[in-house]
Design a protein around this motif. Sequence first.
Motif, PDB file in Angstrom:
ATOM      1  N   SER A   1      -4.609  36.579  25.004  1.00 16.08           N
ATOM      2  CA  SER A   1      -3.848  36.792  23.776  1.00 16.08           C
ATOM      3  C   SER A   1      -3.111  35.524  23.358  1.00 16.08           C
ATOM      4  CB  SER A   1      -2.840  37.926  23.972  1.00 16.08           C
ATOM      5  OG  SER A   1      -1.954  37.985  22.889  1.00 16.08           O
ATOM      6  N   ILE A   2      -3.520  34.969  22.225  1.00 17.41           N
ATOM      7  CA  ILE A   2      -2.825  33.803  21.676  1.00 17.41           C
ATOM      8  C   ILE A   2      -1.386  34.187  21.309  1.00 17.41           C
ATOM      9  CG2 ILE A   2      -2.725  32.215  19.710  1.00 17.41           C
ATOM     10  CD1 ILE A   2      -5.819  32.240  19.743  1.00 17.41           C
ATOM     11  N   GLY A   3      -1.228  35.379  20.743  1.00 19.80           N
ATOM     12  CA  GLY A   3       0.099  35.847  20.349  1.00 19.80           C
ATOM     13  C   GLY A   3       1.066  35.905  21.516  1.00 19.80           C
ATOM     14  N   ARG A   4       0.587  36.405  22.653  1.00 15.87           N
ATOM     15  CA  ARG A   4       1.431  36.476  23.849  1.00 15.87           C
ATOM     16  C   ARG A   4       1.865  35.088  24.285  1.00 15.87           C
ATOM     17  NH1 ARG A   4       0.368  35.640  29.115  1.00 15.87           N
ATOM     18  NH2 ARG A   4       1.850  36.491  30.584  1.00 15.87           N
ATOM     19  N   LEU A   5       0.913  34.155  24.311  1.00 21.27           N
ATOM     20  CA  LEU A   5       1.234  32.791  24.739  1.00 21.27           C
ATOM     21  C   LEU A   5       2.208  32.125  23.771  1.00 21.27           C
ATOM     22  CD1 LEU A   5      -2.328  31.646  25.868  1.00 21.27           C
ATOM     23  CD2 LEU A   5      -0.431  32.436  27.309  1.00 21.27           C
ATOM     24  N   LEU A   6       1.981  32.317  22.466  1.00 22.71           N
ATOM     25  CA  LEU A   6       2.896  31.743  21.474  1.00 22.71           C
ATOM     26  C   LEU A   6       4.286  32.362  21.590  1.00 22.71           C
ATOM     27  CD1 LEU A   6       0.569  31.505  18.340  1.00 22.71           C
ATOM     28  CD2 LEU A   6       1.366  29.622  19.790  1.00 22.71           C
ATOM     29  N   SER A   7       4.328  33.649  21.876  1.00 26.21           N
ATOM     30  CA  SER A   7       5.608  34.337  22.042  1.00 26.21           C
ATOM     31  C   SER A   7       6.381  33.786  23.239  1.00 26.21           C
ATOM     32  CB  SER A   7       5.361  35.837  22.213  1.00 26.21           C
ATOM     33  OG  SER A   7       6.572  36.518  22.400  1.00 26.21           O
ATOM     34  N   ILE A   8       5.682  33.562  24.339  1.00 22.38           N
ATOM     35  CA  ILE A   8       6.325  32.986  25.530  1.00 22.38           C
ATOM     36  C   ILE A   8       6.863  31.598  25.211  1.00 22.38           C
ATOM     37  CG2 ILE A   8       5.899  32.071  27.858  1.00 22.38           C
ATOM     38  CD1 ILE A   8       3.858  34.447  28.159  1.00 22.38           C
TER      39      ILE A   8
ATOM     40  N   HIS B   1       7.656  30.379  22.320  1.00 18.21           N
ATOM     41  CA  HIS B   1       8.777  30.494  21.377  1.00 18.21           C
ATOM     42  C   HIS B   1      10.069  30.872  22.110  1.00 18.21           C
ATOM     43  CE1 HIS B   1      11.138  31.379  17.854  1.00 18.21           C
ATOM     44  NE2 HIS B   1      11.327  32.604  18.285  1.00 18.21           N
ATOM     45  N   ARG B   2       9.995  31.880  22.956  1.00 14.97           N
ATOM     46  CA  ARG B   2      11.197  32.306  23.688  1.00 14.97           C
ATOM     47  C   ARG B   2      11.710  31.206  24.604  1.00 14.97           C
ATOM     48  NH1 ARG B   2       8.073  36.799  24.234  1.00 14.97           N
ATOM     49  NH2 ARG B   2       7.791  36.477  26.468  1.00 14.97           N
ATOM     50  N   GLN B   3      10.808  30.527  25.287  1.00 13.42           N
ATOM     51  CA  GLN B   3      11.226  29.449  26.182  1.00 13.42           C
ATOM     52  C   GLN B   3      11.788  28.259  25.400  1.00 13.42           C
ATOM     53  OE1 GLN B   3      11.524  29.485  29.587  1.00 13.42           O
ATOM     54  NE2 GLN B   3      11.166  31.650  29.200  1.00 13.42           N
ATOM     55  N   SER B   4      11.250  28.027  24.203  1.00 17.75           N
ATOM     56  CA  SER B   4      11.807  26.940  23.385  1.00 17.75           C
ATOM     57  C   SER B   4      13.232  27.268  22.966  1.00 17.75           C
ATOM     58  CB  SER B   4      10.936  26.655  22.152  1.00 17.75           C
ATOM     59  OG  SER B   4      11.073  27.661  21.169  1.00 17.75           O
ATOM     60  N   GLN B   5      13.502  28.537  22.682  1.00 22.98           N
ATOM     61  CA  GLN B   5      14.864  28.950  22.340  1.00 22.98           C
ATOM     62  C   GLN B   5      15.812  28.722  23.512  1.00 22.98           C
ATOM     63  OE1 GLN B   5      13.773  32.951  20.974  1.00 22.98           O
ATOM     64  NE2 GLN B   5      14.647  32.387  18.985  1.00 22.98           N
ATOM     65  N   VAL B   6      15.361  29.083  24.703  1.00 22.29           N
ATOM     66  CA  VAL B   6      16.177  28.853  25.904  1.00 22.29           C
ATOM     67  C   VAL B   6      16.454  27.355  26.058  1.00 22.29           C
ATOM     68  CG1 VAL B   6      16.193  28.982  28.434  1.00 22.29           C
ATOM     69  CG2 VAL B   6      15.387  30.938  27.087  1.00 22.29           C
TER      70      VAL B   6
ATOM     71  N   ASP C   1      27.255  22.667  20.420  1.00 22.39           N
ATOM     72  CA  ASP C   1      27.459  24.029  19.917  1.00 22.39           C
ATOM     73  C   ASP C   1      26.458  24.351  18.794  1.00 22.39           C
ATOM     74  OD1 ASP C   1      28.629  26.544  19.867  1.00 22.39           O
ATOM     75  OD2 ASP C   1      30.170  25.953  18.424  1.00 22.39           O
ATOM     76  N   ILE C   2      25.219  23.877  18.968  1.00 19.61           N
ATOM     77  CA  ILE C   2      24.139  24.157  18.029  1.00 19.61           C
ATOM     78  C   ILE C   2      23.145  25.066  18.749  1.00 19.61           C
ATOM     79  CG2 ILE C   2      22.219  23.171  16.701  1.00 19.61           C
ATOM     80  CD1 ILE C   2      23.892  20.536  16.606  1.00 19.61           C
ATOM     81  N   THR C   3      22.778  26.164  18.107  1.00 18.14           N
ATOM     82  CA  THR C   3      21.897  27.144  18.738  1.00 18.14           C
ATOM     83  C   THR C   3      20.452  26.999  18.243  1.00 18.14           C
ATOM     84  OG1 THR C   3      22.162  28.845  17.046  1.00 18.14           O
ATOM     85  CG2 THR C   3      23.826  28.779  18.814  1.00 18.14           C
ATOM     86  N   SER C   4      19.576  27.734  18.913  1.00 24.82           N
ATOM     87  CA  SER C   4      18.169  27.737  18.517  1.00 24.82           C
ATOM     88  C   SER C   4      17.980  28.353  17.128  1.00 24.82           C
ATOM     89  CB  SER C   4      17.320  28.489  19.547  1.00 24.82           C
ATOM     90  OG  SER C   4      17.733  29.835  19.648  1.00 24.82           O
ATOM     91  N   ALA C   5      18.926  29.163  16.687  1.00 27.60           N
ATOM     92  CA  ALA C   5      18.850  29.743  15.344  1.00 27.60           C
ATOM     93  C   ALA C   5      19.311  28.758  14.269  1.00 27.60           C
ATOM     94  CB  ALA C   5      19.696  31.004  15.276  1.00 27.60           C
ATOM     95  N   GLU C   6      19.949  27.673  14.673  1.00 28.83           N
ATOM     96  CA  GLU C   6      20.550  26.739  13.706  1.00 28.83           C
ATOM     97  C   GLU C   6      19.869  25.376  13.635  1.00 28.83           C
ATOM     98  OE1 GLU C   6      25.031  28.489  14.573  1.00 28.83           O
ATOM     99  OE2 GLU C   6      24.341  26.683  15.591  1.00 28.83           O
ATOM    100  N   TYR C   7      19.296  24.923  14.733  1.00 30.39           N
ATOM    101  CA  TYR C   7      18.869  23.530  14.798  1.00 30.39           C
ATOM    102  C   TYR C   7      17.811  23.161  13.768  1.00 30.39           C
ATOM    103  CZ  TYR C   7      14.294  24.181  16.943  1.00 30.39           C
ATOM    104  OH  TYR C   7      12.985  24.501  17.165  1.00 30.39           O
ATOM    105  N   SER C   8      16.893  24.089  13.459  1.00 28.29           N
ATOM    106  CA  SER C   8      15.820  23.760  12.518  1.00 28.29           C
ATOM    107  C   SER C   8      16.365  23.461  11.122  1.00 28.29           C
ATOM    108  CB  SER C   8      14.776  24.886  12.460  1.00 28.29           C
ATOM    109  OG  SER C   8      15.379  26.104  12.096  1.00 28.29           O
ATOM    110  N   PHE C   9      17.485  24.065  10.772  1.00 29.59           N
ATOM    111  CA  PHE C   9      18.106  23.780   9.476  1.00 29.59           C
ATOM    112  C   PHE C   9      18.656  22.353   9.453  1.00 29.59           C
ATOM    113  CE2 PHE C   9      18.182  28.365   9.929  1.00 29.59           C
ATOM    114  CZ  PHE C   9      17.648  28.766   8.722  1.00 29.59           C
ATOM    115  N   LEU C  10      19.285  21.963  10.552  1.00 31.74           N
ATOM    116  CA  LEU C  10      19.783  20.590  10.643  1.00 31.74           C
ATOM    117  C   LEU C  10      18.635  19.590  10.581  1.00 31.74           C
ATOM    118  CD1 LEU C  10      22.595  20.665  13.361  1.00 31.74           C
ATOM    119  CD2 LEU C  10      22.848  20.340  10.901  1.00 31.74           C
ATOM    120  N   LEU C  11      17.553  19.872  11.303  1.00 25.26           N
ATOM    121  CA  LEU C  11      16.413  18.951  11.293  1.00 25.26           C
ATOM    122  C   LEU C  11      15.861  18.777   9.883  1.00 25.26           C
ATOM    123  CD1 LEU C  11      14.369  19.843  14.510  1.00 25.26           C
ATOM    124  CD2 LEU C  11      16.064  18.041  14.175  1.00 25.26           C
ATOM    125  N   ARG C  12      15.772  19.871   9.147  1.00 29.45           N
ATOM    126  CA  ARG C  12      15.273  19.764   7.759  1.00 29.45           C
ATOM    127  C   ARG C  12      16.252  18.979   6.895  1.00 29.45           C
ATOM    128  NH1 ARG C  12      11.305  18.324   5.280  1.00 29.45           N
ATOM    129  NH2 ARG C  12      11.442  18.751   3.066  1.00 29.45           N
TER     130      ARG C  12
END
Length: 147
Positions: free
Chosen positions: A4-11, A13-18, A28-39
Amino acid sequence: MKKSIGRLLSILHRQSQVYINYALKEYDITSAEYSFLLRLYVQDGITQDELSCYLCIDKAATARAIKSLECKGYVTRDKIDDDKRVNKVYLSDKAKQCKDEVIKKVWQWSDILTEDMNEETVEAVMTALEKMVDKVERRNFKKEKGK
């Protein structure tokens, strides 16, 4: 058994957040915020809607992330004179001061993922992922579900 490609991508994604939460903890920048700063590091002063579209993140999640970054002193928002509902988002001096270190730490995730891979393998993975992204960006899954 089919892999499953989806399973691997999900893993991944979760590990990248960690990883991002750990790597950027001192800022004090979270995984939910950093992509906005990068853009914003690439295109400062764009609207929240433009951020949402570019990152493929819904408007409510974008608003929450920008509000959090604003509270932490990383961004400021300005209303556009023509339309008071539209917010332009700008990097603060605080965000600009840590830019190089934030980018470096984020890119280290790619280095971890591609460690021990030769250039051809990395290029093949990138090409495959780009094709997958292109494919899903052309589809409207919300409309398809309604059929």
